[in-house]
Motif scaffolding. Structure first.
Motif, PDB file in Angstrom:
ATOM      1  N   LEU A  90       0.675  -0.893   0.024  1.00 41.29           N
ATOM      2  CA  LEU A  90      -0.039   0.260  -0.099  1.00 41.29           C
ATOM      3  C   LEU A  90       0.542   1.275  -0.073  1.00 41.29           C
ATOM      4  O   LEU A  90       1.432   1.435   1.129  1.00 41.29           O
ATOM      5  CB  LEU A  90      -1.185  -0.263   1.059  1.00 41.29           C
ATOM      6  CG  LEU A  90      -1.749  -0.823   1.063  1.00 41.29           C
ATOM      7  CD1 LEU A  90      -2.837  -1.021   2.258  1.00 41.29           C
ATOM      8  CD2 LEU A  90      -3.005   0.159   0.281  1.00 41.29           C
ATOM      9  N   ALA A  91       0.974   2.011  -1.412  1.00 42.14           N
ATOM     10  CA  ALA A  91       2.352   3.285  -1.104  1.00 42.14           C
ATOM     11  C   ALA A  91       1.572   3.893  -2.309  1.00 42.14           C
ATOM     12  O   ALA A  91       0.473   4.827  -2.760  1.00 42.14           O
ATOM     13  CB  ALA A  91       2.885   2.469  -1.870  1.00 42.14           C
ATOM     14  N   ASP A  92       2.314   5.606  -0.642  1.00 39.79           N
ATOM     15  CA  ASP A  92       2.467   6.401  -2.281  1.00 39.79           C
ATOM     16  C   ASP A  92       3.364   6.804  -2.614  1.00 39.79           C
ATOM     17  O   ASP A  92       4.410   7.202  -2.254  1.00 39.79           O
ATOM     18  CB  ASP A  92       1.634   7.809  -0.759  1.00 39.79           C
ATOM     19  CG  ASP A  92       1.957   8.996  -1.369  1.00 39.79           C
ATOM     20  OD1 ASP A  92       2.100   9.700  -2.795  1.00 39.79           O
ATOM     21  OD2 ASP A  92       0.985  10.097  -0.537  1.00 39.79           O
ATOM     22  N   PRO A  93       3.176   6.658  -3.708  1.00 41.99           N
ATOM     23  CA  PRO A  93       3.911   7.494  -4.789  1.00 41.99           C
ATOM     24  C   PRO A  93       5.594   8.524  -4.294  1.00 41.99           C
ATOM     25  O   PRO A  93       6.892   8.707  -4.672  1.00 41.99           O
ATOM     26  CB  PRO A  93       4.098   7.967  -6.001  1.00 41.99           C
ATOM     27  CG  PRO A  93       2.272   7.548  -5.873  1.00 41.99           C
ATOM     28  CD  PRO A  93       1.789   7.519  -4.671  1.00 41.99           C
ATOM     29  N   ALA A  94       4.332   9.840  -3.465  1.00 40.17           N
ATOM     30  CA  ALA A  94       5.402  10.656  -3.577  1.00 40.17           C
ATOM     31  C   ALA A  94       6.338  10.495  -1.561  1.00 40.17           C
ATOM     32  O   ALA A  94       7.377  10.499  -1.419  1.00 40.17           O
ATOM     33  CB  ALA A  94       5.019  11.281  -2.527  1.00 40.17           C
ATOM     34  N   VAL A  95       5.859   9.023  -1.540  1.00 44.90           N
ATOM     35  CA  VAL A  95       6.910   8.091  -0.286  1.00 44.90           C
ATOM     36  C   VAL A  95       8.104   8.220  -0.399  1.00 44.90           C
ATOM     37  O   VAL A  95       7.669   6.826  -1.206  1.00 44.90           O
ATOM     38  CB  VAL A  95       5.585   7.768   0.772  1.00 44.90           C
ATOM     39  CG1 VAL A  95       6.899   7.055   1.679  1.00 44.90           C
ATOM     40  CG2 VAL A  95       5.026   7.680   1.377  1.00 44.90           C
ATOM     41  N   PRO A  96       9.324   8.050  -0.982  1.00 44.90           N
ATOM     42  CA  PRO A  96      10.911   7.483  -1.194  1.00 44.90           C
ATOM     43  C   PRO A  96      10.812   6.376  -0.468  1.00 44.90           C
ATOM     44  O   PRO A  96      11.743   6.013  -1.771  1.00 44.90           O
ATOM     45  CB  PRO A  96      11.433   8.495  -0.300  1.00 44.90           C
ATOM     46  CG  PRO A  96      11.197   9.776   0.050  1.00 44.90           C
ATOM     47  CD  PRO A  96       9.598   9.113   0.827  1.00 44.90           C
ATOM     48  N   GLU A  97      10.770   5.610   0.193  1.00 40.43           N
ATOM     49  CA  GLU A  97      10.471   4.050   0.949  1.00 40.43           C
ATOM     50  C   GLU A  97       9.611   3.493  -0.846  1.00 40.43           C
ATOM     51  O   GLU A  97      10.190   2.160  -0.569  1.00 40.43           O
ATOM     52  CB  GLU A  97      10.238   3.990   1.915  1.00 40.43           C
ATOM     53  CG  GLU A  97      10.847   4.618   3.534  1.00 40.43           C
ATOM     54  CD  GLU A  97      10.704   6.000   3.080  1.00 40.43           C
ATOM     55  OE1 GLU A  97      11.073   6.469   4.637  1.00 40.43           O
ATOM     56  OE2 GLU A  97       9.627   6.278   2.663  1.00 40.43           O
ATOM     57  N   ALA A  98       8.731   4.206  -0.605  1.00 37.82           N
ATOM     58  CA  ALA A  98       7.555   3.069  -1.996  1.00 37.82           C
ATOM     59  C   ALA A  98       8.583   2.421  -3.086  1.00 37.82           C
ATOM     60  O   ALA A  98       8.213   1.278  -2.947  1.00 37.82           O
ATOM     61  CB  ALA A  98       6.578   4.237  -1.689  1.00 37.82           C
ATOM     62  N   ALA A  99       8.529   3.274  -3.897  1.00 38.67           N
ATOM     63  CA  ALA A  99       9.616   2.894  -4.909  1.00 38.67           C
ATOM     64  C   ALA A  99      11.120   1.439  -4.559  1.00 38.67           C
ATOM     65  O   ALA A  99      10.916   0.333  -5.167  1.00 38.67           O
ATOM     66  CB  ALA A  99      10.593   3.632  -5.897  1.00 38.67           C
ATOM     67  N   ILE A 100      12.057   1.588  -3.382  1.00 36.51           N
ATOM     68  CA  ILE A 100      12.444   1.193  -2.900  1.00 36.51           C
ATOM     69  C   ILE A 100      12.033  -0.501  -3.012  1.00 36.51           C
ATOM     70  O   ILE A 100      12.909  -1.416  -3.298  1.00 36.51           O
ATOM     71  CB  ILE A 100      13.530   1.395  -1.722  1.00 36.51           C
ATOM     72  CG1 ILE A 100      13.992   3.143  -2.658  1.00 36.51           C
ATOM     73  CG2 ILE A 100      14.074   0.610  -1.288  1.00 36.51           C
ATOM     74  CD1 ILE A 100      14.567   3.463  -0.933  1.00 36.51           C
ATOM     75  N   ILE A 101      11.098  -0.498  -1.884  1.00 31.99           N
ATOM     76  CA  ILE A 101      10.258  -1.794  -1.475  1.00 31.99           C
ATOM     77  C   ILE A 101      10.184  -2.537  -2.694  1.00 31.99           C
ATOM     78  O   ILE A 101       9.617  -3.161  -2.933  1.00 31.99           O
ATOM     79  CB  ILE A 101       9.413  -1.181  -0.116  1.00 31.99           C
ATOM     80  CG1 ILE A 101      10.260  -0.978   1.064  1.00 31.99           C
ATOM     81  CG2 ILE A 101       8.661  -2.668  -0.157  1.00 31.99           C
ATOM     82  CD1 ILE A 101       9.871  -1.170   1.777  1.00 31.99           C
ATOM     83  N   ALA A 102       9.043  -1.178  -3.698  1.00 28.33           N
ATOM     84  CA  ALA A 102       8.389  -2.137  -4.579  1.00 28.33           C
ATOM     85  C   ALA A 102       9.408  -2.517  -5.724  1.00 28.33           C
ATOM     86  O   ALA A 102       9.243  -3.586  -6.496  1.00 28.33           O
ATOM     87  CB  ALA A 102       8.045  -1.435  -5.775  1.00 28.33           C
ATOM     88  N   ALA A 103      10.785  -2.247  -5.293  1.00 32.72           N
ATOM     89  CA  ALA A 103      11.400  -3.306  -6.918  1.00 32.72           C
ATOM     90  C   ALA A 103      12.147  -3.854  -5.716  1.00 32.72           C
ATOM     91  O   ALA A 103      12.168  -5.279  -6.576  1.00 32.72           O
ATOM     92  CB  ALA A 103      12.799  -1.504  -6.605  1.00 32.72           C
ATOM     93  N   ASN A 104      12.020  -4.177  -5.065  1.00 27.93           N
ATOM     94  CA  ASN A 104      12.567  -5.684  -3.962  1.00 27.93           C
ATOM     95  C   ASN A 104      11.773  -6.674  -4.137  1.00 27.93           C
ATOM     96  O   ASN A 104      12.250  -7.588  -4.003  1.00 27.93           O
ATOM     97  CB  ASN A 104      12.630  -4.728  -2.268  1.00 27.93           C
ATOM     98  CG  ASN A 104      14.127  -4.300  -2.346  1.00 27.93           C
ATOM     99  OD1 ASN A 104      15.482  -3.865  -3.291  1.00 27.93           O
ATOM    100  ND2 ASN A 104      14.619  -3.301  -1.310  1.00 27.93           N
ATOM    101  N   LEU A 105      10.643  -5.742  -3.405  1.00 26.25           N
ATOM    102  CA  LEU A 105       9.752  -7.187  -4.160  1.00 26.25           C
ATOM    103  C   LEU A 105       9.536  -7.578  -4.837  1.00 26.25           C
ATOM    104  O   LEU A 105       9.225  -8.946  -5.460  1.00 26.25           O
ATOM    105  CB  LEU A 105       7.645  -6.174  -3.897  1.00 26.25           C
ATOM    106  CG  LEU A 105       7.864  -6.307  -1.868  1.00 26.25           C
ATOM    107  CD1 LEU A 105       5.999  -5.761  -1.562  1.00 26.25           C
ATOM    108  CD2 LEU A 105       7.556  -7.435  -1.193  1.00 26.25           C
TER     109      LEU A 105
END
Length: 886
Positions: A32-47
């Motif tokens: 569950l992510a807000d693209p403006a939150v920096p951690e979102a892109a990192i965790i999406a790529a790692n998943l």
């Protein structure tokens, strides 16, 4: 009669509640992510890159490799685990939606100031706030902020720091070390260390655990869970910021004491943590060995250069280890590997050009019973065959068995040695850059072995029965509260000690100088005079203590002078008179302290006493409750222990009396948690015993609870019970001192009873199993023993019942019961089970389960008579499940 050697813990799963399996072994994950939150892109790529075997969904952003969904409600099924990369204001609505959908496990890698409250309101338990995330490489799960994909392996990392997690992962990638789990606790607001450790304790794929600890939220749960893990595998802990938060160092020392009680190895910095990880991830201590192997620190060194060997030998001795003493026969055998003019010894130097022989010599040393660990050192040399030597070490490591000592390797250098060292690391060897690092690894292995052995040590059956005058202490405390005082007078403090059987110097309170002189004449000379004031912690600093007064006239004169001195130096101090004591004979001065730590609660300190106690900086620490064995270990850790053994014209101190005083001080902490601090200084100790001359005691605020990190023995559960024969037995909780009696009881059981109870035809109770059965966490489980008194005065165990709660589901518990042949038909088994039911109801247990072998007809009839339902186990054809809903 019931379930296996160590009772299996089961989980009774509700339809709408948190499950540890959903967090640590999810089948589906939602981001569950807000693209403006920096951690979102990192965790999406790692998943997406982790290779997760289950389904991956994302809501709120586009992410390659993750299935998009419009909302939580629109998901095809409830996810097991959710990762929330959202602004703080959006967290509670998201967690409420997850709970409504049936998802109760989450990771919160972002700021979440109210996470604990949100978790409580929604029922969703989360790692966070600011969690590094969660990696389970075995199933391809990487829901983390890692910069590289962790490899699968046996090491588990539980950390509060994302920076430390990345540093460890980066090191591990270079060293070919893999992980079973990487668990980011973060702010420890919801899911904490205890739950993570409870999971790892039951994970067969985890070989060692690394802990990064900043804050413990639940001290009791942490100690209990850490101890459960450390019983079966090494656990290493680091604490960053402990000394800067408490410059006195007491907090750090208390933490080390707490970890020691749990069997956890504490290290001091990142370098030590990585060294311990390198060792424990790859090396196991040898199985067996004689009594001298228990310390695990007899190290043999073999090298291709004597300078390297001397560096390693110095490191062994500086680190408190021992150089293994090799027999003349052993040295003669090694002489064959050496040039004609070289002498065998430890360190064993094979000389330049002997690299390929290092593996052979290391293997020979590892086979010796007088060696606990081998450190093999290699320095680059012309025509030495470094690559061949490394390959030989790898081959030798693959042939080593459990009964061989572990071999740690130092391959010094970088240009040529670096690739060789990496090859050995990839092959599973513990390979280090320097001799000192390899030795440090060997000493970590030894210290871990000692810590875990001490945590499971079986004490003697001797129990110090403390029968204090609790009513007297209660009156003293209530009197101080009534006077709105939190600091007790010295006279009151000594009164508390006397009520607990700690010998005190006779003394009398005096209102003025003449009364002090009269009191001294009654007590005898030489006399000690002390000013009484609740505002003077260290009376000697203001001239408030005088010793060696030889007459009543001297006492009167000194009282008048003392009063003038104190008023001149501390005019605001309240003076309540004097305390007059008979001066104690010459003796060793000790200090005993009861204090409180913000993280681990009440602690006990022991060390050198008198006016120089703080300057001596000699204090060892432990946590209450203490028994005599733990008190002895506490004393031995202080430098003062050497003085207690006697020196020059001083005879040895009665150490049993000192241990007795420590146990009684511990019991004060157990019985009166409202006491915040109690210092006994000096405690005079000589060959005749101990004598407390001074005591400082302060109370907590009335609304502040004092909670021990380790649950004390619940003496209030001890009762008498009459068998059908008329014999009166004692039914009480088990305690560590029951180890010997437990072994004796085991030998009274019929072979069939042993098979029915342990699901195996055991011949003996191992020390490890005995420790597990007698050293229990009274918050998590209970074991009642039925005892009778033998003619020689010893207690004899004749029955045991046990109830163990599931850490993941505390309302569920598993039971076991067995009684001796002589007591069958007396109603003892039923009574022991009823005591379990009573304890379970009082502690929130709702569902009790037991496993019974299908051919155990007497037990099946017994549990049915207790009202239990019985059905065949779905997992094992020859096992029946007996269940009772309380």
């Amino acid at each position: 009669m019931l379930r296996r050697t160590m009772p299996t813990l089961m989980t009774v799963r509700g339809s709408a509640s948190f499950r540890a399996t959903a967090l640590f072994r999810p089948r589906s994950v939602l981001l569950l992510a807000d693209p403006a939150v920096p951690e979102a892109a990192i965790i999406a790529a790692n998943l997406a890159a982790g290779g997760f075997k289950g389904r991956l969904h994302v809501i709120g952003m586009a992410a390659e490799g993750l299935e998009p969904a419009e909302s939580v409600e629109a998901l095809p099924e409830a996810p097991d685990l959710a990762v929330l990369c959202l602004p703080p204001a959006m967290l509670e609505p998201a967690m409420a939606a997850l709970a409504a959908r049936g998802c109760f496990a989450a990771v919160v890698p972002v700021a979440a100031p109210d996470l604990a409250a949100i978790s409580a309101r929604t029922g969703v338990k989360a790692l966070g706030q600011g969690s590094f995330g969660l990696c389970v490489p075995r199933i391809g799960l990487n829901a983390s902020l890692a910069h590289i994909q962790p490899a699968n392996g046996k090491l588990a990392l539980v950390t509060q720091s994302a920076a430390l997690a990345r540093a460890v992962l980066d090191w591990a990638a270079a060293e070919a070390v893999g992980f079973s789990h990487v668990i980011g606790i973060g702010g420890n607001a919801s899911i904490g260390f205890a739950m993570a450790l409870d999971w790892l304790a039951r994970d067969a794929e985890t070989g060692a655990v690394l802990l990064d600890i900043r804050r413990i939220r639940n001290r009791r749960a942490f100690i209990s869970a850490a101890r459960a893990v450390a019983r079966t595998r090494p656990v290493v802990a680091i604490r960053a910021g402990g000394r800067s938060a408490d410059a006195s160092g007491i907090g750090d020392a208390v933490m080390e004491a707490a970890l020691r009680r749990a069997g956890v190895l504490r290290v001091s910095g990142l370098e030590d943590l990585l060294s311990a990880a390198e060792t424990l991830a790859r090396v196991r201590p040898r199985v067996g060995g004689g009594p001298d192997s228990l310390r695990g620190d007899r190290i043999a060194i073999v090298t291709n250069g004597i300078g390297m060997g001397h560096l390693a030998a110095d490191a062994v001795l500086a680190g408190g280890g021992r150089l293994a003493q090799l027999s003349p026969e052993t040295l003669a055998a090694f002489q064959l590997l050496l040039p004609p003019d070289w002498q065998a010894g430890n360190p064993l130097s094979l000389g330049p050009g002997s690299g390929p022989q290092l593996a052979e010599a290391a293997t020979m040393l590892a086979a010796l019973p007088e060696v606990d660990a081998v450190v093999a050192l290699h320095a680059p040399a012309p025509q030495d065959g470094g690559e061949v030597a490394a390959e030989a070490m790898i081959a030798a490591a693959r042939t080593g068995g459990q009964r061989a000592a572990p071999v740690l390797v130092s391959w010094a250098g970088q240009a040529t040695a670096g690739p060789q060292r990496q090859a050995m690391a990839r092959a599973g060897l513990a390979a280090f850059e320097t001799p000192e690092a390899a030795v440090r690894g060997a000493l970590h292995l030894a210290k871990d072995r000692r810590n875990r052995a001490a945590a499971a040590e079986l004490p003697s059956r001797e129990v110090l029965e403390v029968a204090p005058d609790r009513a007297s202490v209660r009156r003293i405390i209530e009197g101080a509260r009534a006077a709105y005082r939190r600091v007790l007078t010295e006279e009151e403090g000594l009164g508390v000690l006397a009520a607990y059987g700690i010998p005190t110097v006779p003394g009398r309170r005096a209102g003025g100088a003449q009364e002090a002189a009269d009191a001294a004449a009654m007590l005898g000379f030489p006399a000690v005079l002390k000013v009484l004031s609740p505002d003077l912690r260290h009376k000697s600093e203001v001239g408030g203590v005088t010793v060696g007064l030889a007459s009543a006239a001297a006492v009167k004169a000194e009282a008048e002078a003392m009063l003038a001195r104190v008023r001149a130096k501390r005019p605001q101090a309240r003076i309540e008179g004097f305390l007059v004591q008979r001066q104690a004979a010459r003796a060793l001065e000790l200090r005993l302290r009861l204090g409180d730590d913000a993280m681990f609660g009440p602690w006990i300190g022991f060390g050198y006493g008198g006016t120089v106690a703080d300057l001596a900086e000699d204090e060892a620490y432990d946590l209450p409750p203490l028994n005599l064995a733990l008190a002895g270990q506490l004393m031995a850790r202080s430098r003062t222990a050497r003085l207690m053994a006697g020196y020059r014209d001083r005879p040895p101190v009665d150490q049993a009396a000192v241990a007795d005083a420590l146990v009684r001080l511990s019991q004060i902490a157990v019985d009166f948690p409202e006491i915040a601090e109690l210092t006994v200084n000096p405690l005079f100790a000589d060959s005749c015993g101990v004598l407390a001359a001074d005591a400082h005691l302060s109370l907590r605020p009335e609304d502040e609870p004092g909670v021990l990190a380790i649950p004390p023995f619940p003496a209030e559960l001890t009762r008498s019970w009459q068998a059908r024969s008329g014999e009166v037995l004692t039914i009480r909780p088990v305690r560590p001192e029951d180890a010997e009696a437990h072994g004796e009881f085991f030998h009274t059981l019929a072979p069939e009873d042993i098979r029915w109870r342990f699901f195996s035809p055991l011949k003996e109770l191992s020390p490890t199993l005995t420790a597990r059965l007698t050293q229990i966490d009274y918050d998590r489980e209970i074991a009642f023993v039925a005892t009778r008194r033998r003619p020689d005065g010893r207690e004899e165990t004749i029955g045991v019942s046990r109830l163990i709660r599931d850490p993941a589901e505390p309302t569920s518990a598993e039971f076991a019961v067995v009684v001796s042949r002589s007591m069958k038909g007396q109603g003892l088994g039923r009574h022991l089970m009823e005591r379990l039911f009573e304890w379970g109801r009082a502690n929130g247990v709702r569902d009790i389960l037991g496993h019974v072998l299908a051919d155990n007809a007497p037990m099946l009839a017994f549990v049915r008579a207790l009202g239990m339902t019985v059905k065949r186990s779905p997992d094992e054809e020859d096992v029946m499940e007996a269940r009772l809903v309380l």
